[in-house]
Design a protein around this motif. Structure first.
Motif, short mmCIF file in Angstrom:
data_model
loop_
_atom_site.label_atom_id
_atom_site.label_comp_id
_atom_site.label_asym_id
_atom_site.label_seq_id
_atom_site.Cartn_x
_atom_site.Cartn_y
_atom_site.Cartn_z
N LYS A 30 41.45 -16.76 73.97
CA LYS A 30 40.49 -17.31 73.03
C LYS A 30 39.08 -16.80 73.30
N GLY A 31 38.84 -16.41 74.55
CA GLY A 31 37.54 -15.86 74.87
C GLY A 31 37.35 -14.46 74.35
N ILE A 32 38.45 -13.76 74.09
CA ILE A 32 38.37 -12.41 73.56
C ILE A 32 38.28 -12.43 72.05
N THR A 33 39.16 -13.23 71.42
CA THR A 33 39.13 -13.31 69.97
C THR A 33 39.88 -14.54 69.51
N SER A 34 39.37 -15.19 68.49
CA SER A 34 40.08 -16.32 67.88
C SER A 34 40.96 -15.85 66.74
N ALA A 35 40.93 -14.54 66.48
CA ALA A 35 41.66 -14.01 65.32
C ALA A 35 43.17 -14.09 65.50
N VAL A 36 43.66 -14.12 66.75
CA VAL A 36 45.10 -14.12 66.95
C VAL A 36 45.73 -15.40 66.41
N THR A 37 45.15 -16.55 66.78
CA THR A 37 45.70 -17.80 66.27
C THR A 37 45.52 -17.90 64.76
N SER A 38 44.39 -17.45 64.24
CA SER A 38 44.18 -17.46 62.80
C SER A 38 45.18 -16.55 62.10
N LEU A 39 45.44 -15.40 62.72
CA LEU A 39 46.44 -14.48 62.17
C LEU A 39 47.80 -15.15 62.11
N PHE A 40 48.16 -15.84 63.19
CA PHE A 40 49.44 -16.54 63.24
C PHE A 40 49.54 -17.57 62.12
N ILE A 41 48.51 -18.39 61.96
CA ILE A 41 48.55 -19.45 60.95
C ILE A 41 48.62 -18.86 59.55
N ASP A 42 47.77 -17.87 59.27
CA ASP A 42 47.74 -17.28 57.94
C ASP A 42 49.04 -16.58 57.61
N MET A 43 49.55 -15.82 58.56
CA MET A 43 50.76 -15.05 58.31
C MET A 43 51.96 -15.97 58.09
N VAL A 44 52.12 -16.95 58.97
CA VAL A 44 53.26 -17.85 58.86
C VAL A 44 53.15 -18.68 57.59
N THR A 45 51.95 -19.16 57.28
CA THR A 45 51.78 -19.96 56.06
C THR A 45 52.19 -19.17 54.82
#
Length: 202
Positions: A125-140
């Protein structure tokens, strides 16, 4: 007195593989590195070494660790989504919600890299928050499309909002599990989805 070296053996650089094979070798090596030591400690040069490619080859495709992490996450989630889609083939929308929720929870719990990236690696999370956002957007997006194919009739916007809520609940449920062990079983997770989440889909 001689001592044995504990350093990892250097792999010979391969120059004959196709670009597609090289990229897959890089992603496989990076996934192993992120799983073993986490995001902050992951060594991109070690990834190149284990993939059997030069540093310049790796950096041409992935200019920094963040780009490599996002590519690994994308590859991981694509494979996970195919697993989810296969799980719900032939089910109606509400039954698909139950099985997708249960299977998603199982994947995040059982896959060491997915568990680390989605739940436990605070360094990530210190490097990027985009991974979790990517997961949520993609799965949704993918689950909503799957539920539509399964027969969901609700408007697109409502379906997407409901599915996004489901995805966020999966993450929250796994990050902060129920205190009672009996509520952590696969059957309890399935019952929770059937009772509270499936009725949101029509």
């Amino acid at each position: 007195m001689t001592t044995k070296s504990t350093a990892k053996p250097r792999r010979k650089i391969r120059n004959t593989e196709s670009p597609e094979d090289q990229e897959q070798a890089i992603l496989t090596a990076a996934a192993a590195e992120f799983t073993a030591v986490g995001v902050r400690r992951a060594n991109v040069d070690e990834v190149a070494n284990q993939a059997g490619v030069s540093r310049s080859t790796l950096y041409r495709r992935f200019p920094n660790k963040e780009a490599l992490l996002l590519a690994v996450a994308n590859d991981l989630y694509e494979k996970g989504m195919r697993r989810l889609e296969e799980t719900v083939v032939g089910l109606g929308p509400r039954e698909a919600v139950v099985e997708a929720f249960a299977e998603g929870a199982s994947m995040i719990t059982d896959d060491p890299l997915m568990h680390r990236l989605v739940l436990t690696d605070s360094e990530m999370k210190g490097i990027t928050s985009a991974v979790t956002s990517l997961f949520i957007d993609m799965v949704t997006h993918r689950v909503a499309a799957t539920l539509r194919s399964a027969g969901a009739q609700m408007p697109d916007t409502e379906l997407r909002h409901a599915v996004e809520l489901h995805v966020r609940l999966v993450i929250s449920f796994l990050e902060f599990p129920a205190s009672e062990p009996e509520r952590q079983t696969a059957e309890a997770v399935r019952d929770l989805a059937a009772t509270y989440l499936a009725p949101m889909i029509w």
